[in-house]
Design a protein around this motif. Structure first.
Motif, PDB file in Angstrom:
ATOM      1  N   VAL A 241       3.044 -12.328   1.005  1.00 36.24           N
ATOM      2  CA  VAL A 241       1.730 -11.700   0.881  1.00 36.24           C
ATOM      3  C   VAL A 241       1.791 -10.248   1.335  1.00 36.24           C
ATOM      4  CG1 VAL A 241      -0.639 -11.704   1.757  1.00 36.24           C
ATOM      5  CG2 VAL A 241       0.456 -13.856   1.105  1.00 36.24           C
ATOM      6  N   ARG A 242       2.446  -9.995   2.458  1.00 37.91           N
ATOM      7  CA  ARG A 242       2.498  -8.633   2.997  1.00 37.91           C
ATOM      8  C   ARG A 242       3.348  -7.712   2.122  1.00 37.91           C
ATOM      9  NH1 ARG A 242       2.845 -11.682   7.771  1.00 37.91           N
ATOM     10  NH2 ARG A 242       5.099 -11.364   7.947  1.00 37.91           N
ATOM     11  N   ILE A 243       4.458  -8.236   1.606  1.00 38.34           N
ATOM     12  CA  ILE A 243       5.301  -7.391   0.749  1.00 38.34           C
ATOM     13  C   ILE A 243       4.578  -7.089  -0.560  1.00 38.34           C
ATOM     14  CG2 ILE A 243       7.468  -7.293  -0.543  1.00 38.34           C
ATOM     15  CD1 ILE A 243       8.786  -8.891   1.648  1.00 38.34           C
ATOM     16  N   ALA A 244       3.885  -8.081  -1.110  1.00 39.54           N
ATOM     17  CA  ALA A 244       3.127  -7.852  -2.338  1.00 39.54           C
ATOM     18  C   ALA A 244       2.051  -6.793  -2.111  1.00 39.54           C
ATOM     19  CB  ALA A 244       2.496  -9.155  -2.817  1.00 39.54           C
ATOM     20  N   ALA A 245       1.382  -6.840  -0.959  1.00 36.12           N
ATOM     21  CA  ALA A 245       0.331  -5.869  -0.654  1.00 36.12           C
ATOM     22  C   ALA A 245       0.904  -4.473  -0.472  1.00 36.12           C
ATOM     23  CB  ALA A 245      -0.423  -6.304   0.603  1.00 36.12           C
ATOM     24  N   ARG A 246       2.094  -4.386   0.032  1.00 31.49           N
ATOM     25  CA  ARG A 246       2.729  -3.076   0.229  1.00 31.49           C
ATOM     26  C   ARG A 246       2.857  -2.324  -1.096  1.00 31.49           C
ATOM     27  NH1 ARG A 246       6.216  -0.914   4.183  1.00 31.49           N
ATOM     28  NH2 ARG A 246       7.586   0.729   3.386  1.00 31.49           N
TER      29      ARG A 246
ATOM     30  N   GLU B 143      -5.031  -3.906   5.650  1.00 32.62           N
ATOM     31  CA  GLU B 143      -5.765  -5.124   6.004  1.00 32.62           C
ATOM     32  C   GLU B 143      -4.825  -6.318   6.149  1.00 32.62           C
ATOM     33  OE1 GLU B 143      -8.752  -8.300   3.776  1.00 32.62           O
ATOM     34  OE2 GLU B 143      -8.425  -6.303   2.907  1.00 32.62           O
ATOM     35  N   LEU B 144      -3.900  -6.447   5.178  1.00 30.41           N
ATOM     36  CA  LEU B 144      -3.034  -7.625   5.164  1.00 30.41           C
ATOM     37  C   LEU B 144      -1.841  -7.515   6.101  1.00 30.41           C
ATOM     38  CD1 LEU B 144      -3.136  -8.376   1.329  1.00 30.41           C
ATOM     39  CD2 LEU B 144      -4.273  -9.630   3.171  1.00 30.41           C
ATOM     40  N   ARG B 145      -1.720  -6.395   6.793  1.00 33.57           N
ATOM     41  CA  ARG B 145      -0.684  -6.310   7.837  1.00 33.57           C
ATOM     42  C   ARG B 145      -1.062  -7.185   9.030  1.00 33.57           C
ATOM     43  NH1 ARG B 145       1.195  -0.260   9.078  1.00 33.57           N
ATOM     44  NH2 ARG B 145       2.654  -1.458  10.363  1.00 33.57           N
TER      45      ARG B 145
ATOM     46  N   GLU C 113      -3.589 -12.716  10.636  1.00 38.73           N
ATOM     47  CA  GLU C 113      -4.664 -13.626  10.270  1.00 38.73           C
ATOM     48  C   GLU C 113      -5.151 -13.368   8.850  1.00 38.73           C
ATOM     49  OE1 GLU C 113      -5.851 -16.310  11.717  1.00 38.73           O
ATOM     50  OE2 GLU C 113      -4.241 -16.024  13.189  1.00 38.73           O
ATOM     51  N   LYS C 114      -5.282 -12.094   8.484  1.00 46.73           N
ATOM     52  CA  LYS C 114      -5.729 -11.754   7.133  1.00 46.73           C
ATOM     53  C   LYS C 114      -4.686 -12.189   6.100  1.00 46.73           C
ATOM     54  CE  LYS C 114      -9.665  -9.735   8.050  1.00 46.73           C
ATOM     55  NZ  LYS C 114     -10.959 -10.244   7.530  1.00 46.73           N
ATOM     56  N   ALA C 115      -3.411 -11.969   6.441  1.00 39.85           N
ATOM     57  CA  ALA C 115      -2.340 -12.369   5.529  1.00 39.85           C
ATOM     58  C   ALA C 115      -2.323 -13.884   5.367  1.00 39.85           C
ATOM     59  CB  ALA C 115      -0.994 -11.870   6.047  1.00 39.85           C
ATOM     60  N   ARG C 116      -2.561 -14.588   6.459  1.00 35.49           N
ATOM     61  CA  ARG C 116      -2.571 -16.047   6.389  1.00 35.49           C
ATOM     62  C   ARG C 116      -3.749 -16.556   5.557  1.00 35.49           C
ATOM     63  NH1 ARG C 116      -0.206 -20.356   7.960  1.00 35.49           N
ATOM     64  NH2 ARG C 116      -1.325 -22.257   8.501  1.00 35.49           N
ATOM     65  N   GLU C 117      -4.884 -15.888   5.643  1.00 34.70           N
ATOM     66  CA  GLU C 117      -6.042 -16.282   4.837  1.00 34.70           C
ATOM     67  C   GLU C 117      -5.714 -16.184   3.349  1.00 34.70           C
ATOM     68  OE1 GLU C 117      -9.507 -14.063   5.845  1.00 34.70           O
ATOM     69  OE2 GLU C 117      -9.523 -14.721   7.948  1.00 34.70           O
ATOM     70  N   LEU C 118      -5.089 -15.082   2.946  1.00 35.21           N
ATOM     71  CA  LEU C 118      -4.739 -14.919   1.538  1.00 35.21           C
ATOM     72  C   LEU C 118      -3.652 -15.919   1.132  1.00 35.21           C
ATOM     73  CD1 LEU C 118      -5.075 -13.481  -1.117  1.00 35.21           C
ATOM     74  CD2 LEU C 118      -3.511 -11.689  -0.319  1.00 35.21           C
ATOM     75  N   TYR C 119      -2.723 -16.171   2.041  1.00 37.00           N
ATOM     76  CA  TYR C 119      -1.658 -17.149   1.793  1.00 37.00           C
ATOM     77  C   TYR C 119      -2.251 -18.525   1.513  1.00 37.00           C
ATOM     78  CZ  TYR C 119       2.545 -19.958   2.918  1.00 37.00           C
ATOM     79  OH  TYR C 119       3.595 -20.842   2.884  1.00 37.00           O
ATOM     80  N   LEU C 120      -3.193 -18.935   2.340  1.00 39.44           N
ATOM     81  CA  LEU C 120      -3.827 -20.240   2.159  1.00 39.44           C
ATOM     82  C   LEU C 120      -4.699 -20.269   0.907  1.00 39.44           C
ATOM     83  CD1 LEU C 120      -4.806 -21.072   5.865  1.00 39.44           C
ATOM     84  CD2 LEU C 120      -2.901 -21.996   4.518  1.00 39.44           C
ATOM     85  N   GLN C 121      -5.267 -19.118   0.544  1.00 42.24           N
ATOM     86  CA  GLN C 121      -6.050 -19.037  -0.689  1.00 42.24           C
ATOM     87  C   GLN C 121      -5.150 -19.274  -1.906  1.00 42.24           C
ATOM     88  OE1 GLN C 121      -8.025 -15.258  -1.394  1.00 42.24           O
ATOM     89  NE2 GLN C 121      -8.384 -15.744  -3.561  1.00 42.24           N
TER      90      GLN C 121
END
Length: 691
Positions: A539-544, A633-635, A638-646
């Motif tokens: 998630v974090r690498i994709a957001a980068r 935001e996704l760094r 918790e935010k990254a985990r929310e998107l991961y679970l989504q």
């Protein structure tokens, strides 16, 4: 990071060689070897490369990658005139007609002008010494390499030691000019031994060896070198008659082949006058001894191309009462394979000794499948990937089309307004795009998935695959790594954060299975259950890079087979338990740390599967999730985990939707589909449930 599951390349004589060749023969540019030093003017047009900053280097690599892609995407690539043995004979006549002087390099005109980033390829000929052994591959090789071929005149008596020094001086001077580029040595027979000797004497130079049936066993009998000269042309003639052609056409092929054979023998009588043949046979015996003595010193990455099951040659050897063994037999190549540390081997069934002159052998495709091409010191899986031409794609995927036919996949995608439509129109054309989904049993869903993305959208899916598909095992009973060539050919890379980052930076369409091999080799009763790790790094690498994330679900494995013997059952049987422990020990690991848990440390095994009458595969690609502008935001974990679970939740929802909808598909069974295609045509699209 998770992984995808298993799925189905003279002493004191010094060469002076430049692009401005001083003399031209038909189809080749030649430049004689001068003595004793190379003019400094040769260095003037290409000084040693200076170290660039990382950003600038990547920009240059992307430009080179774009240039290569353009070459392979261009329709002109499909119009390449395929050369034949006849061309080899005609150009050999021209080359030896005014022969004389010392050995020299030439560059075939049909290779064209290489890209600026192209590495150097030196072709070292076999016992013939002509240097045209790659004539069937000149046009395609010229797109990727700066090709030089060594020509040894018929009357030349340069010793093997002097030839080694000649090639060695060329290698060293070119390495000085471009220290950050590899130098490829492609040798057949005698040339293979020459390449091995040069590599052993220069372990600190970045060399890549491609050896076709190297003559490492010729010291057992001088006649070993003569037999292929006679048997290969005969085998080619009769091989053409085994293509299932009508009788009249088959007879015509044989007659045409015999005419070519007479020309072949005529040219070879000019290439091998009695004195020359005796000289080379005598030299070959010392060549084999020399090469075998230096194998321990070779550090270069090596690719051996070996014939397999050479029955035609065996018949001729039996004519000599078994006293003559085959030149570079399969056994000898296997010995070389185990003697050289960084080595791969590829075997060719029913091929002759001169592999590069075989119609069915495409050197560029082999190099792509083995991932043997790189433009810098280290292989960049993202930027060094060579896209397939349409002909290569058709040939590579043809053996797997039956899977697509048997499962008749239904591809559904989601538009921006959340409307689900049939087809892949909802898939973004521009990357980077990350596809995240469920890995079915044995990873069989990747076959229709890859085919439809290429066929419908001309999109290459770059799968993050298990490292065992890229690294030669040192033990155990694992599948031969050549079984995974098709996966590498289609663009897969070893799963790692580094490779994921590079694929994102090259704006690729990336395929990721967080559950990896754990899902693909699941236990009984675990169909459609996700086994995702806790890490949210994708998630974090994709957001980068502002990538779009597309969750997708796929179902249908329960309609083609059922797991009846799983890992737990196998571990209760000592014989299978020992095999699993041994194979897991020697298989490359998806992670070198302990953070991946069960997913990253999946034992290597093969479950027992009871086949079923094929049902149908169903894919649903969700609406793309935008990450553009969300990097900061996704760094936050918790935010990254929310998107991961989504993403995970949407994959599960997609599968639940498909399982419910397929109940209303009247063509879920293969018999119903065959009946429909019999009445509407086998190329017609089979209907499915209403959307």
């Amino acid at each position: 990071m998770a992984v995808t599951g298993p799925c189905f390349i003279a002493g004191s004589f010094l060469p002076v060689f430049g692009r401005d060749m001083k003399s031209t023969t038909r189809g080749v540019r030649t430049n004689p070897i001068s003595f004793p030093i190379r003019p400094s003017a040769v260095f003037a047009d290409q000084p040693p490369a200076a170290g660039d900053a990382e950003g600038g280097r990547l920009d240059k690599m992307r430009e080179a990658r774009a240039g290569v892609s353009k070459l392979f995407d261009n329709s002109d690539a499909e119009k390449i005139e395929r050369r034949s043995l006849k061309d080899y004979l005609e150009q050999s006549k021209e080359l030896i007609r005014s022969d004389g002087g010392p050995p020299r390099w030439f560059s075939p005109l049909e290779c064209g002008s290489p890209l600026e980033s192209s590495p150097l390829l030196l072709f070292l000929p076999g016992i013939d010494g002509v240097g045209l052994g790659l004539i069937l591959h000149h046009q395609t090789l010229g797109k990727l390499f700066d090709v030089w071929c060594l020509h040894i005149p018929v009357a030349d008596r340069t010793t093997f030691t002097e030839l080694v020094k000649l090639v060695e001086i060329t290698v060293r001077s070119e390495n000085h000019r471009s220290p950050n580029k590899p130098i490829y040595l492609v040798g057949e027979s005698l040339g293979g031994c020459l390449a091995l000797a040069v590599a052993a004497r220069n372990p600190d130079i970045d060399l890549a060896l491609i050896l076709a049936n190297p003559a490492i066993s010729v010291n057992k009998s001088p006649l070993q070198a003569v037999i292929p000269l006679l048997s290969d042309p005969l085998r080619m003639v009769f091989a053409n008659a085994e293509k299932g052609l009508p009788l009249q056409q088959r007879v015509g092929e044989i007659l045409q082949g015999l005419v070519s054979l007479s020309s072949y023998l005529s040219v070879h009588s000019d290439i091998f006058p009695r004195e020359t043949l005796l000289w080379k046979l005598k030299m070959l015996q010392s060549v084999s001894t020399f090469s075998n003595s230096c194998l321990y010193a070779i550090k270069a990455e090596t690719l051996i191309l070996s014939r397999s099951n050479p029955s035609f040659h065996n018949a001729i050897c039996r004519y000599f009462n078994g006293k003559v063994q085959l030149l570079s037999s399969q056994k000898e190549c296997e010995r070389l394979f185990h003697a050289v540390p960084n080595c791969e081997i590829r075997k060719f069934t029913n091929s002759g000794h001169f592999l590069f002159l075989e119609d069915g052998v495409d050197l560029i495709t082999i190099i792509k499948g083995v991932r043997f091409y790189r433009r810098t010191k280290y292989l960049n899986y993202a930027l060094d990937y060579l896209p397939l031409t349409s002909l290569e794609y058709k040939k590579a995927t043809e053996p797997f089309r039956w899977v697509d036919f048997a499962t008749c996949p239904v591809m559904l995608s989601t538009l921006e307004d959340k409307k689900i439509v049939r087809g892949l129109v909802g898939i973004p054309s521009e990357g980077p795009v990350l596809f995240v989904g469920y890995h079915m049993l044995l990873g069989i869903e990747t076959i229709p998935l890859t085919l439809h993305f290429m066929d419908e959208r001309n999109i290459t899916l770059r799968a993050l695959a298990h490292p065992m598909m890229f690294k030669r095992p040192t033990g155990g009973n694992l599948l031969d790594i050549s079984m995974y060539d098709i996966i590498r050919l289609m663009g897969a890379v070893p799963v790692s954060s580094t490779n994921f980052y590079k694929l994102m930076s090259s704006k690729s369409h990336i395929l990721l299975y967080p559950g990896g091999m754990r899902e693909a080799l699941h236990r009984k009763g675990e169909e459609y259950k996700l086994f995702w790790p806790e890490q949210t790094e994708f998630v974090r690498i994709a957001a980068r890079f502002g990538a779009k994330i597309i969750p997708f679900g796929v179902i249908g494995e329960d309609d083609i087979g059922q797991v009846v013997i799983d890992y737990n059952d196998l571990m209760r049987i000592p014989y299978f338990r020992n095999h699993i422990v041994e194979n897991t020990k020697y298989a490359a690991k998806a992670r070198t740390d302990d953070t991946g848990g069960e997913v990253a440390n999946q034992p290597v095994h093969m479950p027992g599967i009871l086949p079923k009458l094929p049902g149908r595969f169903y894919y649903l690609f969700g609406k793309p999730i935008e990450t553009e502008g969300r990097y900061q935001e996704l760094r936050e974990k918790e935010k990254a985990r929310e998107l991961y679970l989504q993403v995970k939740s949407e994959v599960e929802s997609s599968m639940a939707y498909l399982k419910e909808k397929r109940k209303n598909d009247p063509y879920r069974n293969i018999l119903a589909r065959l009946l429909y295609q019999a009445t509407h045509g086998f190329t017609s699209e089979v209907p499915t449930f209403e959307l």
